[in-house]
Scaffold this active site. Structure first.
Site, PDB file in Angstrom:
ATOM      1  CG  ASN A 208      -0.239  -0.038   2.511  1.00 10.34           C
ATOM      2  OD1 ASN A 208       0.478   0.887   2.836  1.00 10.34           O
ATOM      3  ND2 ASN A 208      -0.414  -1.126   3.271  1.00 10.34           N
ATOM      4  CG  PHE A 323      -2.878   5.934  13.520  1.00  7.58           C
ATOM      5  CD1 PHE A 323      -2.153   5.466  14.605  1.00  7.58           C
ATOM      6  CD2 PHE A 323      -2.692   7.242  13.100  1.00  7.58           C
ATOM      7  CE1 PHE A 323      -1.242   6.284  15.262  1.00  7.58           C
ATOM      8  CE2 PHE A 323      -1.786   8.065  13.746  1.00  7.58           C
ATOM      9  CZ  PHE A 323      -1.061   7.590  14.823  1.00  7.58           C
TER      10      PHE A 323
END
Ligand code: C5P
Length: 398
Positions: A208, A323
């Site tokens: 990613n 997160f």
């Protein structure tokens, strides 16, 4: 600055020992007192006289030197410093440290000490990559030894790769980080960062766009407040900060193992962008292109590291921070995520392409905790990191 700090500098026998002369000068410029120790092999590369002259201090060389024992025993010598620095740390010296050997002054001091130790590895790239060296480093990291470097580059032997000792100023930065006083001194904090790479076959992987910038900034800010930071990072674009313990991993499974190894910690910050899925069975050979047939990849779910640690019944860190990168309904999704994973705080942000946050230098986050959702203004990732580190320090020391 290092005014009044006492550094016991062990110089190992490698060509990089010449850089340690400059290191001594840089440390003394900053006000540190440097007590040098030379191994026998180091004396082949730098002379005791030049080391003593630069350090302005007697050089310790031999375990069986009775004068020295009468003056200051090796036990006392090993404990009289604020930090022990091993530069260059040769493969041999690190192997001795990893195995608890004590057959000369340097290794005996390292075994006898309860002072923190920072090593600056320097060796040929093949030696650095040898499974025995990899094993020794992992063991030393587990023992709480701090590392700086090595850098990648051309070496004295003509080969290229990791193994070049860090430059003197990089070592100084790591020493300053290790000696920094702050509200988090003595606290052990884990930070995960970067993407993970999930292999498809030996040459292809799923990844990613995480750069690792926010996680790196958080690790650096926590270390700046005096914390002992264990930084578990996937293959990130930005280099890890100096002065933290770096554990490099590729996959989510490796990241979970590294995180489990790092426990117990006082707080854990999960800033990594962990791949949700991996390919169920990695091909042992490169998948060949076959005319008219497309490969089908079957996926398996990766372990959720944040949830695993948050839901531990024993050994859970006192504070667990996750997160949430969202593109819609940020606060609602992040609040649900906090409950689902069981973490204490969620740092939520909007990563829609229009925000420029993913891969950019700025971030606009909302901190979600028991107290509700708190919007922070848009600021640089470094500023977000410092504010988050301050908040963590307030919470852990409350
Ligand atoms: O579920 P989601 O990926 O959005 O959750 C993001 C949070 O969970 C981040 O803190 C991330 O580091 C963590 N995470 C994890 N392990 C996973 C997936 C996400 O620790 N497999």
């Amino acid at each position: 600055m290092l005014g009044g700090k006492r550094i016991l500098l062990i110089i190992g026998g490698g060509i990089a020992a010449f850089k340690s002369l400059d290191l001594i000068r840089r440390l003394r410029e900053r006000g540190a007192e440097v007590t040098p120790v030379l191994t026998r092999a180091a004396e082949e590369f730098v002379t005791p006289l030049s080391v003593a002259a630069l350090a302005g201090h007697k050089v310790y060389r031999d375990l069986f030197d009775l004068t020295e024992e009468a003056e200051m025993g090796h036990i006392e010598l090993s404990r009289s410093a604020d930090l022990i620095v091993v530069a260059p740390a040769t493969a041999d010296l690190m192997a001795k440290m990893a195995n608890g050997l004590a057959d000369d002054l340097a290794s005996t001091l390292l075994l006898a000490t309860d002072t923190r130790v920072l090593v600056a590895p320097a060796m040929n790239v093949r030696m650095y990559d040898h499974p025995a060296s990899v094993r020794n480093r992992a063991r030393l990291a587990g023992d709480g030894i701090l590392f700086v470097g090595p850098n990648e580059g051309t070496m004295a032997c003509g080969e290229f790769g990791p193994g070049r000792m860090s430059e003197p100023l990089e070592i100084v930065a790591a020493i300053e980080a290790a000696l920094r006083d702050g509200p988090l001194k003595g606290r052990r904090i884990l930070v995960t960062s970067g993407p993970t790479h999930e292999p498809i076959d030996p040459v292809r992987y799923i990844a990613n766009r995480s750069s690792g910038a926010q996680g790196t900034a958080i690790a650096s800010a926590l270390s700046g407040l005096g914390a002992d930071v264990i930084f578990v990072t996937g293959p990130a674009d930005v280099p890890p900060p100096e002065g933290v313990q770096v554990v490099k991993v590729q996959t989510a499974a490796q990241m979970l193992a590294a995180v489990e190894d790092a426990l117990p910690v006082d707080a854990a910050i999960f800033a990594a962008a962990v791949a949700d899925w991996r390919v169920a069975s990695e091909a042992g050979q490169k998948i060949k292109k076959v005319a008219g047939a497309l490969p089908v990849l079957e996926f398996a779910e990766n372990p959720d590291i944040l949830a695993t640690v948050s839901q531990k019944t024993t050994g859970r860190p006192g504070l667990v921070v996750g997160f949430a990168a969202e593109t819609t309904d940020v606060v609602a999704h992040a609040t649900a995520k906090r409950a689902r994973k069981g973490c204490d705080w969620i740092v939520a942000n909007d990563v829609s392409p229009a925000t420029g946050i993913m891969g950019g230098t700025e971030n606009a986050v909302t901190l979600i905790s028991d107290a509700g959702a708190e919007d922070w203004p848009r600021m640089t990732k470094d500023q977000v990191a410092r504010r988050l580190a301050d908040r963590i320090a307030e919470t852990l020391t409350a």
